[in-house]
Design a protein around this motif. Structure first.
Motif, PDB file in Angstrom:
ATOM      1  N   GLY A  58      -3.665  -1.539  14.716  1.00 40.50           N
ATOM      2  CA  GLY A  58      -3.468  -0.970  16.045  1.00 40.50           C
ATOM      3  C   GLY A  58      -2.004  -1.052  16.425  1.00 40.50           C
ATOM      4  O   GLY A  58      -1.152  -1.445  15.623  1.00 40.50           O
ATOM      5  N   THR A  59      -1.679  -0.694  17.660  1.00 41.78           N
ATOM      6  CA  THR A  59      -0.282  -0.761  18.070  1.00 41.78           C
ATOM      7  C   THR A  59      -0.165  -0.890  19.574  1.00 41.78           C
ATOM      8  O   THR A  59      -1.030  -0.438  20.327  1.00 41.78           O
ATOM      9  N   ARG A 103       0.829  -1.211   0.000  1.00 42.55           N
ATOM     10  CA  ARG A 103       0.000   0.000   0.000  1.00 42.55           C
ATOM     11  C   ARG A 103       0.862   1.259   0.000  1.00 42.55           C
ATOM     12  O   ARG A 103       0.578   2.227  -0.713  1.00 42.55           O
ATOM     13  N   ASP A 156       4.287   7.623  15.882  1.00 44.37           N
ATOM     14  CA  ASP A 156       3.867   7.169  17.206  1.00 44.37           C
ATOM     15  C   ASP A 156       4.799   7.777  18.249  1.00 44.37           C
ATOM     16  O   ASP A 156       5.895   7.259  18.475  1.00 44.37           O
ATOM     17  N   SER A 163      -0.561   0.895  11.733  1.00 44.57           N
ATOM     18  CA  SER A 163      -1.371   1.106  12.935  1.00 44.57           C
ATOM     19  C   SER A 163      -2.852   1.227  12.596  1.00 44.57           C
ATOM     20  O   SER A 163      -3.712   0.781  13.359  1.00 44.57           O
ATOM     21  N   LYS A 164      -3.137   1.832  11.448  1.00 43.00           N
ATOM     22  CA  LYS A 164      -4.537   1.945  11.020  1.00 43.00           C
ATOM     23  C   LYS A 164      -5.143   0.569  10.802  1.00 43.00           C
ATOM     24  O   LYS A 164      -6.310   0.326  11.138  1.00 43.00           O
ATOM     25  N   GLU A 165      -4.354  -0.350  10.285  1.00 44.81           N
ATOM     26  CA  GLU A 165      -4.842  -1.700  10.013  1.00 44.81           C
ATOM     27  C   GLU A 165      -4.859  -2.566  11.272  1.00 44.81           C
ATOM     28  O   GLU A 165      -5.811  -3.317  11.517  1.00 44.81           O
ATOM     29  N   TRP A 176       1.909   4.623  10.089  1.00 45.19           N
ATOM     30  CA  TRP A 176       0.521   5.090  10.090  1.00 45.19           C
ATOM     31  C   TRP A 176      -0.400   4.052   9.457  1.00 45.19           C
ATOM     32  O   TRP A 176      -1.465   3.740   9.981  1.00 45.19           O
ATOM     33  N   GLU A 177       0.013   3.545   8.302  1.00 47.58           N
ATOM     34  CA  GLU A 177      -0.808   2.553   7.603  1.00 47.58           C
ATOM     35  C   GLU A 177      -0.888   1.256   8.406  1.00 47.58           C
ATOM     36  O   GLU A 177      -1.951   0.624   8.497  1.00 47.58           O
ATOM     37  N   HIS A 226      -4.379 -10.304  11.912  1.00 49.01           N
ATOM     38  CA  HIS A 226      -5.451  -9.817  12.775  1.00 49.01           C
ATOM     39  C   HIS A 226      -5.763 -10.827  13.881  1.00 49.01           C
ATOM     40  O   HIS A 226      -5.930 -10.454  15.054  1.00 49.01           O
TER      41      HIS A 226
END
Length: 743
Positions: free
Chosen positions: A304-305, A177, A342, A300-302, A297-298, A227
């Motif tokens: 989390g962290t 991505r 982050d 964590s968006k998918e 960013w991408e 996931h």
């Protein structure tokens, strides 16, 4: 360094990723209860009462569990986190019930009624973290796993108290991505990623392209899998370590940004620049923080962290400059790209680079890297601390917190090996080191599923402040738990193994099997070992003697295959020495006798022995790879990825036999043909009175090796024959020769 400074540096990490809400407690309690049911079944699970109570933790946040009950009452297991509760359950099963949870086979025969905990037992871990994995484990062992296998592994992690672990699946889909957003084409991205079996080295910048491309279906499945992995880890209260940008970029990025400042590093692992020589961004280039923050960013968006990220810029690769200013700058760039996305980021760094090339990484170079990140924001894995610790020569990593790790195994090899005394004493020594910044212990094997006694000890040490006082007594208890009963001959066998194969010390302790059996044949293989082979043969005899009492134990059958495999490996070395001697003496008859036994007796019987157990089948290995595929073409592609990794590793045998295994099918169709060609070539050179030409042999044998990798032969995933019966036959035929010296 002042103690107050060290404490401040560690304080951040002690709090990282720790939840405190009642919602977290309830979720962790639920998942541990589900684990009990998966492990023991609904009926026995009803005898356990599990709860998660944050208040049990010490003031410094260290995990704690408490055990009570039994003897007709329910056994109560309380833990400060889900992981602590699971570890408490495991402690009860291990020490009170004599059970064992293992990779190969768990022994969970619960006594009835359940044993009483005489008075409440409380245990607090001495360190914040119990870490698990090596970046390479993802490729050598995990690459083809589905969710069912991952679920089993995460259960094992929780039961062994692991609370910090890599979670790196699916990252290539996120990178795709990012690269598409930056302007790369799909074709350029496909050309950049390695194949599945080599992703670990793509992630560390060592390789690109080799074994690829990755399919769209691969990316989708890995996203789904990640996931589920993350959800389960977090449900236990574990801290998953996500990947971050280390500075390596695809060559195609220079098309999108023609002015980009990149350096091409040297090659790695005997690969040429078609597959290696990665491009590294200059730390001052403005694209560096852009890519690093975009990726996080991408990601964590998918997903989390939990704010801890792994990145390795110079894993087994020499930096373009040894100047401390450059090393500090590139380290700072990696870290600042993390905190741009982050602000709470902590960098987990594998410390392998510092010991892998000590001639480059002098005191100034090491200090430049370690001090470039604020204290407490860099967490270093002392990756090979049981043999070559780095903390002791870097002033405890110049104040940065570190985790003492046992690496143990390189490449996922079979072969009995361990440094149990060093493992037993190592964590305490690191904890007592002056101004120590150790905040955890861990296991970081390149490949799992072997030498389980080593991992059982190390994970148990994660909950102990002191070493085991008596390793002989400990290994005796290990044997009893493993088989479910006390059996004198089996316990004596394990004592012999403890003093021999598991008592390695000094420079010989590399954790990599270099037996002639699994090496490309030559006249220069070193067969020296650090132990008396007679101990291995006697342990073999004793385990066979114990067999009538233990045949129902799956773990025993695994061990019987493993010890018989090891005994044959030792005999291969002995007959190989006879081959060398006879060749130098120009004795063709003796060469044919010794070589004939090696290649036409021992290797076939080894393959037959391995074939009696599903856990030692090449077919089982390849079955996992095929199961990931969505078409026959993709299945063959994944099989080929696996076969390359096991053998040639690269297109030209670049890291030949590094990930060697002893599997039925692999011995028959890969190792045995090589040895037969070698012996035929040696015999021919003697018969014709011409010197043996290793270089020419290597060219000839390479054709055999490559044919094996490219073959479409299917291997059975079902075992054949009886392990105990065949082991007895092999023993009766060869043991007398060994003890009488009549090889």
């Amino acid at each position: 360094m002042e103690a107050a400074t060290v404490a401040a540096a560690l304080g951040f990490l002690l709090l990282a990723g720790v939840g405190s809400s009642s919602v977290d407690e309830a979720r962790e309690e639920t998942v541990v209860r589900e684990l009990v049911v998966r492990l023991l079944g609904p009926g026995p699970a009803a005898d356990f009462l599990v709860s998660v109570e944050r208040a049990l933790a010490t003031e410094s946040g260290l995990d704690t569990y408490r055990l009570s009950g039994g003897g007709g009452a329910r056994v109560r297991v309380r833990g400060s986190t889900g992981v602590a509760a699971a570890a408490g359950l495991h402690r009860y099963l291990r020490d009170f019930c004599g059970c064992q949870v293992a990779w190969s086979s768990s022994q969970l025969h619960l006594p009835q009624p359940l044993p009483v905990v005489p008075e409440e037992l409380a245990e607090t871990t001495p360190n914040r973290y119990r870490y698990y994995q090596n970046v390479c484990t993802q490729s050598y062992s995990f690459v083809w796993w589905d969710w069912a296998r991952w679920e089993k592994e995460i259960d094992w992690m929780a039961l062994n108290g692991i609370n910090l672990a890599l979670a790196w699946s699916g990252q290539e889909a996120i990178w795709q991505r990012v690269y598409l957003a930056l302007g790369l084409t799909q074709s350029e991205i496909n050309d950049y990623f390695t194949g599945p079996a080599f992703l670990a080295w793509g992630r560390m910048g060592n390789l690109h392209t080799w074994g690829g491309p990755l399919s769209r279906f691969w990316h989708l499945k890995q996203i789904y899998l990640q996931h589920r992995i993350l959800d389960r880890m977090r449900s236990f209260g574990m801290i998953p370590v996500l990947p971050a940008f280390a500075g390596h970029v695809p060559k195609a990025l220079t098309r999108v940004f023609p002015q980009i400042n990149v350096t091409r590093l040297s090659s790695w692992g005997h690969f040429n620049c078609s597959y290696s020589c990665p491009y590294l961004l200059a730390p001052e280039d403005p694209v560096f923080p852009l890519i690093g923050s975009l990726f996080l960013w991408e990601l964590s968006k998918e997903f989390g962290t939990n704010h801890i990220y792994g990145a390795d810029t110079f894993n087994e690769m020499r930096p373009p400059s040894s100047q401390p200013s450059y090393l500090a700058a590139i380290t700072t760039a990696v870290y600042e790209a993390m905190i741009a996305a982050d602000p709470d980021a902590v960098w987990l760094l594998q410390g392998w680079l510092f010991q892998n090339e000590p001639q480059f990484w002098g005191p100034d170079q090491v200090k430049a890297v370690l001090r470039a990140v604020p204290l407490g924001r860099l967490l270093v894995l002392d990756l090979f601390a049981e043999s070559k610790p780095v903390y002791s020569r870097t002033d405890s990593f110049h104040g940065q917190p570190f985790i003492w790790c046992m690496l143990h195994n390189f490449g996922g090899n079979h072969g009995l090996f361990g440094t149990l005394e060093a493992v037993n004493r190592g964590p305490e020594a690191a904890r007592l080191f002056p101004n120590s910044t150790m905040i955890g212990s861990g296991i970081a094997p390149e490949g799992i599923g072997q030498n389980e006694v080593v991992y059982a000890l190390m994970t148990e040490l994660g909950w102990r402040k002191d070493p085991m006082p008596d390793l002989v007594a400990w290994v005796t208890g290990f044997a009893k738990r493993r088989y479910g009963i006390s059996q004198g001959d089996a316990e004596e066998a394990w004592k012999l193994l403890l003093r021999s194969v598991y008592n390695c010390s000094g420079e010989a302790c590399v954790g990599h099997n270099r037996s002639p059996l699994v090496k490309r044949p030559s006249l220069k293989i070193n067969t020296t070992v650090w132990y008396n082979r007679s101990d291995v043969f006697e342990a073999w005899r004793l385990l066979l003697k114990a067999a009538p009492n233990l045949t129902t134990s799956s773990a025993f059958r695994y061990d019987l295959v493993d010890i018989t495999r090891q005994a044959i490996q030792e005999m291969v070395s002995l007959y190989y020495e006879e081959v060398k001697i006879s060749y130098r003496k120009k004795d063709l008859i003796l060469l044919l006798q010794a070589g004939g036994i090696l290649a036409y007796e021992l290797l076939p019987v080894l393959d037959e022995m391995l074939a009696t157990d599903k856990r030692f089948l090449l077919g089982s290995w390849l079955e996992q790879a095929r199961a990931v595929a969505v078409s026959e073409a993709e299945a063959h592609f994944y099989e080929q990825n696996s076969l390359y990794q096991l053998t040639l590793w690269g297109p030209e045998g670049n890291i030949l036999d590094y990930a060697n295994k002893q599997l039925a099918g692999l011995v028959e169709d890969y190792y045995a043909p090589r040895w037969r060609l070698f012996l035929e070539t040696l015999a021919g050179s003697l018969a014709q009175s011409v010197p043996f030409q290793q270089q020419q042999f290597d060219k000839n044998v390479f054709q055999l090796e490559k044919s094996f990798v490219l073959s479409k032969k299917r291997y059975s995933s079902q075992p054949q024959g009886d392990t105990v019966d065949l082991a007895n036959k092999v023993f009766l035929k060869y043991y007398p020769r060994v003890v009488n010296g009549s090889l």
